[in-house]
Design an enzyme around this catalytic site. Structure first.
Site, PDB file in Angstrom:
ATOM      1  N   ARG A 194     -78.778  55.933 -52.940  1.00  0.00           N
ATOM      2  CA  ARG A 194     -79.319  55.892 -54.289  1.00  0.00           C
ATOM      3  C   ARG A 194     -80.550  56.792 -54.379  1.00  0.00           C
ATOM      4  O   ARG A 194     -81.295  56.942 -53.407  1.00  0.00           O
ATOM      5  CB  ARG A 194     -79.699  54.447 -54.671  1.00  0.00           C
ATOM      6  N   LYS A 236     -87.246  56.444 -51.385  1.00  0.00           N
ATOM      7  CA  LYS A 236     -86.340  57.003 -50.379  1.00  0.00           C
ATOM      8  C   LYS A 236     -86.663  58.468 -50.084  1.00  0.00           C
ATOM      9  O   LYS A 236     -86.170  59.054 -49.149  1.00  0.00           O
ATOM     10  CB  LYS A 236     -84.884  56.846 -50.818  1.00  0.00           C
ATOM     11  N   LYS A 264     -74.324  53.988 -39.966  1.00  0.00           N
ATOM     12  CA  LYS A 264     -73.022  54.660 -40.076  1.00  0.00           C
ATOM     13  C   LYS A 264     -73.106  56.086 -39.528  1.00  0.00           C
ATOM     14  O   LYS A 264     -72.201  56.552 -38.826  1.00  0.00           O
ATOM     15  CB  LYS A 264     -72.566  54.682 -41.541  1.00  0.00           C
TER      16      LYS A 264
END
Ligand code: 26V
Length: 818
Positions: free
Chosen positions: A555, A560, A666
């Site tokens: 997002r 971030k 991941k």
């Protein structure tokens, strides 16, 4: 991947016949004129046959065995596509591939025809989906409960560099994975008043007479565990108008009124809130929360009582996990059901509620902490508001009884916030009503203890624990990266598939092995070529697969720090322009992510990424040495294509603000190296992977806090000390990347100079240096791939199977099989 196990011809033949039967009789098509979506549907329906028997059996044996069930309440389940997931967990993937091949159909094309179910915003929703898969794999009897949104997260397109939102319509062609359960329809009330009554035994009771009623109708999706270990249910509720009311109004001639009521009722499950932090506080959102919580609690109580069990045994048979505060109204709703519908006494009801519920916190961002105006609660949920007042009164009394009279402390731990208009604090409600409260990484849990729940933690020191997040390796390694999985199986044996968490560690011994390193590099190149093809098709930009693929996908949020990454891109660009002849490492900066529609700053960052891309990608001096691409419409499927193609994973949030992160896991699992701050789960990843195998930089959470506390948000000093940063800010602010609107980024840059809450300038030099270390390592392939192999080898602990085992053992107290 599982290609090495050749399917038995008879099984292929049977499956092929099943698919053809479904295509003809359920889809109504002939093989000759079937589209990819028709094949998808036929294939899904065929797979469903193999699921249903196990599903039924699972649920009966849980009842028979009187096993405890876990209920995971979440407003979001970001499941993505299910075809490959289900085929693979059923052990049918190769059979299906071969069956389709014999029919002249490519499974890959069929896979792409499935809509991506985006019933979530980001990390929190995706975690819920990974958890569902892990619970089925570990054979933990579980239900996921949520809302069957007609429209999931909006589709993002980019027009002239700006984000545009389109409605998402995943249900347009139906959903072959779901089973509608019209018989499971539960009445939900809103508004109205509360009356005091006398029970038949003379005791005082409260009776809530809602003004408005609607129904929650169940839609079930089976969730299959690896090798069918368990089959659980994701039960999503759809809102429907109350038939009888509608009819009454119709018969009375009020056709429009009846239709309007229905539309109002049904709007509850119409659309997912497309924000992951702002836009809290809207009435429809509270209606969604109560709607799915009430339906779920009534449903699970019915199941419990239907088994002939007493309410007193609820905590022994039922564990309810609240995914963030979104379902926190469950505390008051469970109390209401126990008190008003089942006539329990307050103490017993409260004891059962606390022993059954537990709560996970997923963010410390103040704007995402839910609170509801008391006035709204009184209007919509009057009985719940009464219960909340009572819980609060008992809570404060209990503290006074313990001789705690500190007024400031009592105010801080109260369920009601008094100064900002009167509001109900949902975090405090969830905390008090649960026996367990957990954070999602070690650092986040520690910060929870020190900040949002500081005072409650002092009063209930044993309640908070940490459960570091994880991801399902079935989706994020086996399915997303079959090439790497094949290589790992060759190296470690096919047992890897059944126990990746532990078996991956065996790879450490091969980290220095040139053949393994070469294998890693080859599969990466293969995945990069595949991604490059996607980028060329969608954006018309050609990528060099030899370049370093530097990826930030998540997002778009100021904390971030996509903007820090963009500053780095601009600084690299200027370096090239200033000295075009110097040797350079070709790099592709890849971005993807959605911004909340009302989050202007985030949308401006998307525009800036696209503006920079246009200038840099077209500049002949750059000669392709630097490319910037923003891939539109990030979702689970795109993540599956991007992550296995990444060389470098950007996890660069301002320390202290990212609760955990899960894409970090991941990426590392797929062998990308992380550049990141000591934030969220990055901290634990660096401990396990080894600091020498990732690139950690920047202020720590403590340092960030100290700077903020001292009010040091002006960055004049940092900017003066970094000519690179100065030049980058100057270029962006003066319109070098926005010649059509030179002032587009002036305010943005001024913000960074004078009020840099997210510490971009403070961290810029450290980030630049870390990026230089990345380049130095990339120039030494043997060392790079050594580190890459070690990342995959050492990240096994971040499996959601491990996380779920911890929840099961420490919070839910359910045995783990699988
Ligand atoms: C808040 C709100 C507020 C109002 C409207 C809709 C809405 C939707 C979601 C949220 C909560 C966002 C919290 C969240 O997504 N946290 C993320 O959780 C991940 C899983 O634990 C974690 O990895 C991420 O670091 C964290 O940001």
């Amino acid at each position: 991947m599982q290609g090495s196990s050749t399917p038995v011809p008879e099984q292929v033949e049977n499956f092929k016949q099943e698919v053809l039967t479904r295509l003809r009789y359920d889809v109504g098509k002939d093989a000759a004129d079937a589209y990819a979506h028709d094949w998808f549907e036929a294939l899904a329906l065929a797979a469903r046959r193999y699921i249903v028997d196990g599903w039924d059996e699972a649920s009966h044996s849980i009842d028979r065995g009187r096993r405890k069930r876990v209920y995971y309440l979440s407003l979001e389940f970001l499941i993505g596509r299910l075809l490959i997931d289900n085929l693979s967990n059923l052990g049918l993937l190769e059979i299906a591939r071969e069956a389709l091949l014999q029919l002249g159909v490519d499974l890959e094309q069929v896979r792409l025809a499935e809509p991506d179910a985006a019933l979530g915003n980001g990390g929190l929703g995706r975690l819920a989906a990974c958890f569902m898969e892990s619970m089925a794999t570990l054979d933990i009897p579980a239900y996921g409960y949520g809302i069957r949104y007609e429209h999931g997260l909006f589709r993002q397109s980019i027009a002239d560099g700006w984000q545009q939102e389109q409605p998402e319509t995943w249900l347009d062609f139906g959903n072959p994975w779901e089973f509608e359960r019209p018989e499971c329809s539960i009445s939900i009330g809103f508004g109205g008043s509360v009356y005091a009554l006398n029970g038949s035994d003379g005791s005082a009771r409260q009776h809530w007479e809602p003004m408005e009623r609607l129904r929650a109708v169940a839609y079930d999706m089976p969730i299959v565990g690896w090798r069918r270990a368990g089959v659980n249910t994701l039960r999503l509720w759809r809102a429907r108008g109350e038939e009888t009311l509608k009819l009454d109004r119709f018969n009375a001639g009020d056709h429009l009124g009846a239709v309007a009521d229905t539309a109002r009722a049904e709007s509850i499950s119409r659309v997912l809130y497309p924000a992951d932090s702002t836009e809290a506080g809207q009435e429809l959102r509270l209606r969604q929360e109560y709607f799915f919580v009430s339906a779920s609690l009534q449903d699970l109580l019915q199941r419990h009582l239907g088994q002939g069990l007493a309410l007193a045994s609820l905590p022994a048979r039922v564990a309810i996990q609240l995914n963030d505060t979104h379902p926190a109204i469950a505390v008051a709703e469970l109390m209401r059901l126990l008190l008003d519908d089942h006539y329990l006494q307050w103490e017993q009801a409260w004891g059962l509620t606390v022993a059954t519920l537990s709560y996970t916190n997923h963010t410390l961002l103040p704007e995402a902490l839910e609170s509801w105006p008391v006035a709204l609660m009184e209007r919509l949920l009057p009985r719940h508001m009464q219960i909340i007042y009572l819980v609060n009164a008992f809570h404060i009394d209990a503290l006074r009884a313990k001789d705690i009279h500190d007024f400031a402390l009592l105010r801080a731990v109260s369920l009601i916030e008094e100064d900002n208009g009167r509001r109900v604090r949902m975090g405090n409600l969830a905390f008090l009503g649960s026996h367990s409260v957990n954070g999602v990484s070690a650092l986040h849990t520690e910060l929870m203890r020190e900040t949002v729940f500081r005072d409650l933690h002092r009063l209930y020191p044993a309640r908070i624990s940490n459960k570091t997040n994880g991801v399902t390796f079935r989706r994020w390694l086996f399915q997303a990266n079959p090439e790497l999985t094949g290589l790992l199986c060759e190296c470690l044996g096919r047992e890897l598939l059944d126990d990746p968490e532990r078996r991956l560690r065996g790879l450490e011994a091969h980290a220095g092995d040139a053949a393994v390193q070469r294998g890693f590099a080859q599969q990466r190149r293969h995945n990069k070529a595949r991604l490059a093809q996607l980028v060329e098709e969608r954006l018309g930009i050609r990528l060099d697969v030899e370049a370093l693929f530097d990826v930030q996908v998540k997002r778009i949020h100021e904390y971030k720090r996509q903007l820090l990454n963009l500053l780095h891109a601009v600084a690299l660009y200027q370096d090239i322009r200033n000295d075009p002849a110097a040797p350079r490492l070709p790099r592709v900066k890849i971005f993807a992510g959605k911004a909340a529609p009302s989050y202007h700053q985030a949308k401006l960052i998307i525009k800036l990424a696209n503006d920079i891309a246009r200038i840099v990608n077209d500049d002949p001096t750059v000669r392709g040495l630097l490319k910037v691409v923003f891939i539109p419409n990030y979702n689970v499927s795109l993540a599956e294509a991007i992550i296995p193609a990444a060389d470098l994973s950007e996890q660069i949030s301002t320390a202290g603000l990212e609760a955990s992160g899960t894409s970090n896991m991941k990426f590392a699992l797929n062998g990308a190296l992380t550049i990141g701050t000591l934030d969220g789960a990055n901290v634990e990843m660096s401990e396990r992977i080894g600091l020498e195998n990732l690139f950690i930089f920047g202020l720590t959470a403590q340092q960030v806090e100290a700077r903020k506390h001292a009010g040091e948000l002006s960055m004049a000093g940092e900017i003066a000390a970094s000519p690179r940063l100065q030049e980058a800010l100057q270029a962006i602010g003066s319109g070098v990347f926005s010649p059509d609107d030179a002032n587009r980024y002036t305010a943005l840059v001024e913000g960074l100079r004078h009020d840099d809450r997210f510490m971009l300038c403070a961290d810029f030099e450290a980030y630049w240096q870390a990026q230089a270390r990345v380049e130095a390592l990339w120039r030494e392939p043997a060392r790079w791939w050594h580190a890459a192999v070690l990342n995959t080898a050492r990240v096994g602990w971040f499996s959601s199977d491990r996380t779920i085992r911890e929840y099961a053992e420490e919070i839910w107290k359910v045995p783990v099989g699988g």
